[in-house]
Design an enzyme around this catalytic site. Structure first.
Site, PDB file in Angstrom:
ATOM      1  N   LYS A 195       0.828  -1.223   0.000  1.00 30.41           N
ATOM      2  CA  LYS A 195       0.000   0.000   0.000  1.00 30.41           C
ATOM      3  C   LYS A 195       0.857   1.266   0.000  1.00 30.41           C
ATOM      4  CE  LYS A 195      -4.391  -1.743   1.425  1.00 30.41           C
ATOM      5  NZ  LYS A 195      -5.494  -1.778   2.356  1.00 30.41           N
ATOM      6  N   ARG A 234      -4.011  -9.884   4.772  1.00 30.69           N
ATOM      7  CA  ARG A 234      -4.407  -9.927   3.356  1.00 30.69           C
ATOM      8  C   ARG A 234      -3.221  -9.448   2.518  1.00 30.69           C
ATOM      9  NH1 ARG A 234      -6.606  -6.497  -0.475  1.00 30.69           N
ATOM     10  NH2 ARG A 234      -8.202  -7.451  -1.806  1.00 30.69           N
TER      11      ARG A 234
HETATM   12  C1  9MG Z   1     -10.414  -5.131  -0.899  1.00 24.33           C
HETATM   13  N1  9MG Z   1      -9.404  -4.579  -0.017  1.00 24.33           N
HETATM   14  C2  9MG Z   1      -8.377  -3.761  -0.365  1.00 24.33           C
HETATM   15  N2  9MG Z   1      -7.662  -3.433   0.724  1.00 24.33           N
HETATM   16  C3  9MG Z   1      -8.255  -4.065   1.782  1.00 24.33           C
HETATM   17  C4  9MG Z   1      -8.001  -4.114   3.157  1.00 24.33           C
HETATM   18  O1  9MG Z   1      -7.016  -3.417   3.711  1.00 24.33           O
HETATM   19  N3  9MG Z   1      -8.808  -4.854   3.942  1.00 24.33           N
HETATM   20  C5  9MG Z   1      -9.855  -5.545   3.412  1.00 24.33           C
HETATM   21  N4  9MG Z   1     -10.627  -6.264   4.243  1.00 24.33           N
HETATM   22  N5  9MG Z   1     -10.144  -5.528   2.090  1.00 24.33           N
HETATM   23  C6  9MG Z   1      -9.355  -4.792   1.298  1.00 24.33           C
END
Ligand code: 9MG
Length: 283
Positions: A225, A259
């Site tokens: 990110k 994630r």
């Molecule tokens: C779809 N998506 C993109 N970034 C995300 C994040 O930080 N958390 C979750 N739950 N979904 C995300």
């Protein structure tokens, strides 16, 4: 968290007795990191299989980019993108599948095709979404976002970001429970990068433990990110090592699901940090 949570995702179990990795599979032309990489059925299936072999406990399938400024996608387009892949994974791989969507009809169709968890960056605020998840009887991850994807990074503003994110999530939890979604179907996510400056994101990472006071499994997405990019001054494809450091810090502060785009490196980093955590909690 009290009891060791095992989250049932439409018959497939997600054991959160130790931190787990959620592999990202974007079937989009325009996601910020892997946009366009997995548009064909074969390439998406290969990537899903690779992520499972590398240790992903769940695959998150998305058909609409949530990056700042991304154009909206119609329901039909989103369904055309995600349904074949969800069916393919569900028939060929044993891991649970999560569907990254905010649209109630996409939630319903995705679960019918084999998805077992809803990942909603709008925390079920779309009209009809809470009712859809209550009917579907699957778990849901409620994420915090200030504003909406198109404009969320224009001027994010908080008094105390950690307590505001926490109380937003608590309100969404209450709303879900009131609608009949069982508490053991709820996960929460502070939403790194969604309507937050670098300082907001850092404060959330530092004080992530406060979000665990909601006593629900905590999912975080930090992978590649812009906060990592800003700290390292690196483009998207050079942010893996920074993302791993952030993942380890998040797990130390109570995150249960990371994630990520980079499954194997994240699985390895979590194995090391989890081993130390276990040792510290033995005596
Ligand atoms: C779809 N998506 C993109 N970034 C995300 C994040 O930080 N958390 C979750 N739950 N979904 C995300």
């Amino acid at each position: 968290m009290g009891a060791v949570p095992i989250v049932e995702c439409a018959g497939k179990l997600l054991d959160l007795s130790r931190p787990r990795v959620m592999g990202i599979l974007n079937i989009t032309p325009d996601s910020f990191s892997d946009g366009g990489d997995f548009l064909s059925f074969d390439s998406a299936m290969e990537q899903a299989q690779r992520m499972v072999e590398e240790g992903a406990a769940i695959i998150d399938v998305g058909g609409e980019s949530t990056r700042p400024g991304a154009p909206a996608v119609s329901e039909t387009e989103e369904l055309d993108r995600v349904l074949p892949i969800i069916e393919g994974i569900s028939h060929n791989l044993s891991v649970p599948i999560s569907i990254d969507t905010s649209k109630p009809n996409v939630m319903r169709a995705a679960v019918a095709a084999g998805a077992g968890l809803i990942n909603d960056v709008l925390a079920l605020q779309t009209p009809g979404a809470v009712e859809a998840v209550a009917d579907l009887n699957v778990p849901v991850c409620l994420m915090h976002m200030q504003g909406e994807p198109r404009t969320m990074q224009k001027n994010p503003c908080y008094g105390d970001v950690v307590s505001e994110v926490k109380s937003f999530l608590a309100r969404r939890v209450d709303c879900c429970i009131l609608a009949g979604i069982p508490r053991d179907h709820l996960l929460v996510d502070p939403g790194f990068g969604f309507g937050k400056t670098l300082d907001h994101n850092l404060a959330l990472l530092r004080d992530l433990q406060e979000i665990t006071e909601l006593d629900l499994p905590l999912l975080v997405g930090l992978s590649r990110k812009s906060m990592i990019g800003a700290l390292l001054d690196e483009p998207v494809n050079n942010r893996m090592f920074g993302s791993l450091a952030a993942a380890v810090l998040a797990v130390e502060r109570g995150a249960r699901i990371i994630r990520t785009h980079d499954v194997k490196p994240t699985v390895d980093a979590l194995a090391v940090s989890t081993a130390l955590f276990r040792l510290n909690n033995k005596s």
